[in-house]
Scaffold this motif. Structure first.
Motif, short mmCIF file in Angstrom:
data_model
loop_
_atom_site.label_atom_id
_atom_site.label_comp_id
_atom_site.label_asym_id
_atom_site.label_seq_id
_atom_site.Cartn_x
_atom_site.Cartn_y
_atom_site.Cartn_z
N PHE A 9 0.84 -1.19 0.00
CA PHE A 9 0.00 0.00 0.00
C PHE A 9 0.87 1.25 0.00
CE2 PHE A 9 -2.29 -3.36 2.18
CZ PHE A 9 -3.51 -3.35 1.55
N VAL A 10 0.73 2.09 -1.02
CA VAL A 10 1.44 3.37 -1.04
C VAL A 10 0.68 4.37 -0.19
CG1 VAL A 10 2.18 5.30 -2.51
CG2 VAL A 10 2.46 2.94 -3.29
N TYR A 11 -0.65 4.32 -0.25
CA TYR A 11 -1.51 5.22 0.51
C TYR A 11 -2.28 4.42 1.56
CZ TYR A 11 -0.61 7.88 -3.72
OH TYR A 11 0.01 8.50 -4.76
N PRO A 12 -2.79 5.07 2.61
CA PRO A 12 -3.58 4.34 3.59
C PRO A 12 -4.94 3.95 3.01
CG PRO A 12 -3.53 6.67 4.15
CD PRO A 12 -2.62 6.49 2.97
N TRP A 13 -5.31 2.68 3.09
CA TRP A 13 -6.58 2.20 2.56
C TRP A 13 -7.18 1.16 3.48
CZ3 TRP A 13 -7.85 5.74 -0.44
CH2 TRP A 13 -7.07 6.21 -1.45
N TRP A 14 -8.51 1.08 3.41
CA TRP A 14 -9.26 0.08 4.15
C TRP A 14 -9.27 -1.21 3.33
CZ3 TRP A 14 -13.57 -2.94 3.43
CH2 TRP A 14 -14.11 -3.51 4.58
N VAL A 15 -9.12 -2.35 4.01
CA VAL A 15 -9.11 -3.64 3.31
C VAL A 15 -9.75 -4.70 4.19
CG1 VAL A 15 -6.78 -4.20 4.12
CG2 VAL A 15 -7.65 -5.32 2.07
N LYS A 16 -10.45 -5.63 3.54
CA LYS A 16 -11.01 -6.80 4.22
C LYS A 16 -10.65 -8.02 3.40
CE LYS A 16 -15.27 -9.02 5.75
NZ LYS A 16 -16.74 -8.90 5.86
N GLY A 17 -10.18 -9.07 4.07
CA GLY A 17 -9.83 -10.31 3.38
C GLY A 17 -10.30 -11.51 4.18
N THR A 18 -11.02 -12.42 3.51
CA THR A 18 -11.44 -13.67 4.14
C THR A 18 -11.02 -14.83 3.24
OG1 THR A 18 -13.62 -13.52 3.11
CG2 THR A 18 -13.42 -12.66 5.34
N ASP A 19 -10.86 -16.01 3.82
CA ASP A 19 -10.47 -17.16 3.01
C ASP A 19 -11.69 -18.02 2.68
OD1 ASP A 19 -11.01 -18.68 5.27
OD2 ASP A 19 -8.95 -19.33 5.59
N SER A 39 -2.73 -15.45 4.52
CA SER A 39 -2.54 -16.86 4.18
C SER A 39 -3.77 -17.63 4.64
CB SER A 39 -1.28 -17.41 4.83
OG SER A 39 -1.35 -17.31 6.23
N GLY A 40 -4.05 -18.70 3.93
CA GLY A 40 -5.21 -19.53 4.25
C GLY A 40 -5.61 -20.35 3.05
N GLU A 41 -6.84 -20.84 3.06
CA GLU A 41 -7.35 -21.67 1.97
C GLU A 41 -8.01 -20.78 0.92
OE1 GLU A 41 -7.23 -25.01 1.46
OE2 GLU A 41 -6.00 -25.29 3.25
N ALA A 42 -7.60 -20.95 -0.34
CA ALA A 42 -8.22 -20.22 -1.44
C ALA A 42 -9.61 -20.81 -1.69
CB ALA A 42 -7.36 -20.33 -2.69
N PRO A 43 -10.53 -20.03 -2.23
CA PRO A 43 -10.34 -18.67 -2.72
C PRO A 43 -10.45 -17.63 -1.60
CG PRO A 43 -12.58 -19.38 -3.17
CD PRO A 43 -11.87 -20.56 -2.55
N PHE A 44 -9.81 -16.49 -1.85
CA PHE A 44 -9.88 -15.36 -0.95
C PHE A 44 -10.90 -14.37 -1.47
CE2 PHE A 44 -5.65 -16.97 -0.15
CZ PHE A 44 -5.52 -16.85 1.22
N LYS A 45 -11.71 -13.81 -0.59
CA LYS A 45 -12.61 -12.72 -0.95
C LYS A 45 -11.99 -11.45 -0.40
CE LYS A 45 -16.78 -15.49 -1.06
NZ LYS A 45 -18.12 -15.72 -0.49
N ILE A 46 -11.74 -10.51 -1.29
CA ILE A 46 -11.04 -9.28 -0.92
C ILE A 46 -11.92 -8.08 -1.22
CG2 ILE A 46 -8.96 -7.89 -1.34
CD1 ILE A 46 -8.30 -10.67 -0.25
N ILE A 47 -11.94 -7.13 -0.30
CA ILE A 47 -12.58 -5.83 -0.54
C ILE A 47 -11.53 -4.77 -0.24
CG2 ILE A 47 -14.43 -4.23 0.08
CD1 ILE A 47 -16.01 -6.66 1.14
N LEU A 48 -11.28 -3.90 -1.24
CA LEU A 48 -10.32 -2.81 -1.07
C LEU A 48 -11.05 -1.48 -1.18
CD1 LEU A 48 -7.42 -4.09 -3.33
CD2 LEU A 48 -7.32 -3.74 -0.87
N GLY A 71 -15.64 5.82 -7.14
CA GLY A 71 -14.88 5.57 -5.92
C GLY A 71 -15.38 4.42 -5.08
N ARG A 72 -16.15 3.51 -5.68
CA ARG A 72 -16.66 2.37 -4.93
C ARG A 72 -15.54 1.40 -4.58
NH1 ARG A 72 -21.45 0.75 -8.89
NH2 ARG A 72 -19.55 0.41 -10.06
N PRO A 73 -15.71 0.62 -3.51
CA PRO A 73 -14.70 -0.39 -3.17
C PRO A 73 -14.59 -1.45 -4.25
CG PRO A 73 -16.20 -0.03 -1.33
CD PRO A 73 -16.79 0.69 -2.51
N LEU A 74 -13.40 -1.98 -4.41
CA LEU A 74 -13.16 -3.09 -5.33
C LEU A 74 -13.42 -4.39 -4.58
CD1 LEU A 74 -12.10 -4.31 -7.99
CD2 LEU A 74 -9.81 -4.20 -6.99
N ARG A 75 -14.26 -5.24 -5.15
CA ARG A 75 -14.53 -6.57 -4.58
C ARG A 75 -14.03 -7.59 -5.57
NH1 ARG A 75 -18.70 -6.27 -0.60
NH2 ARG A 75 -19.39 -4.12 -0.36
#
Length: 80
Positions: A9-19, A39-48, A71-75
């Protein structure tokens, strides 16, 4: 098996990650110029919260992060 997602991350951002099991691997704000490894079992669900200045590597391969309209979050789901 265990897989790894690595963020820079170059800039501060909110992130959520689940396996694959819905286990919360990280939820929160990352500071500028920081990294995050999940780390964990794929697939990962990511929200940036934003992708500007963020890079992601999944199992040593770069992942393209597309900015979202209005400007919506990336899922995304990685490692399906």
């Amino acid at each position: 098996g265990v897989t790894i997602c690595e963020f820079d991350f170059v800039y501060p951002w909110w992130v959520k990650g689940t396996d694959a099991f819905g286990t919360g691997r990280f939820v929160g704000l990352k500071a500028s110029n920081s990294t995050l490894s999940l780390s964990g079992e794929a697939p990962f669900k990511i929200i940036l919260g934003n992708v500007e200045g963020t890079s992601l590597v999944y199992n040593d391969a770069p992942v393209v992060l597309e900015p979202q309209a209005n400007g919506r979050p990336l899922r995304l789901v990685i490692g399906q």
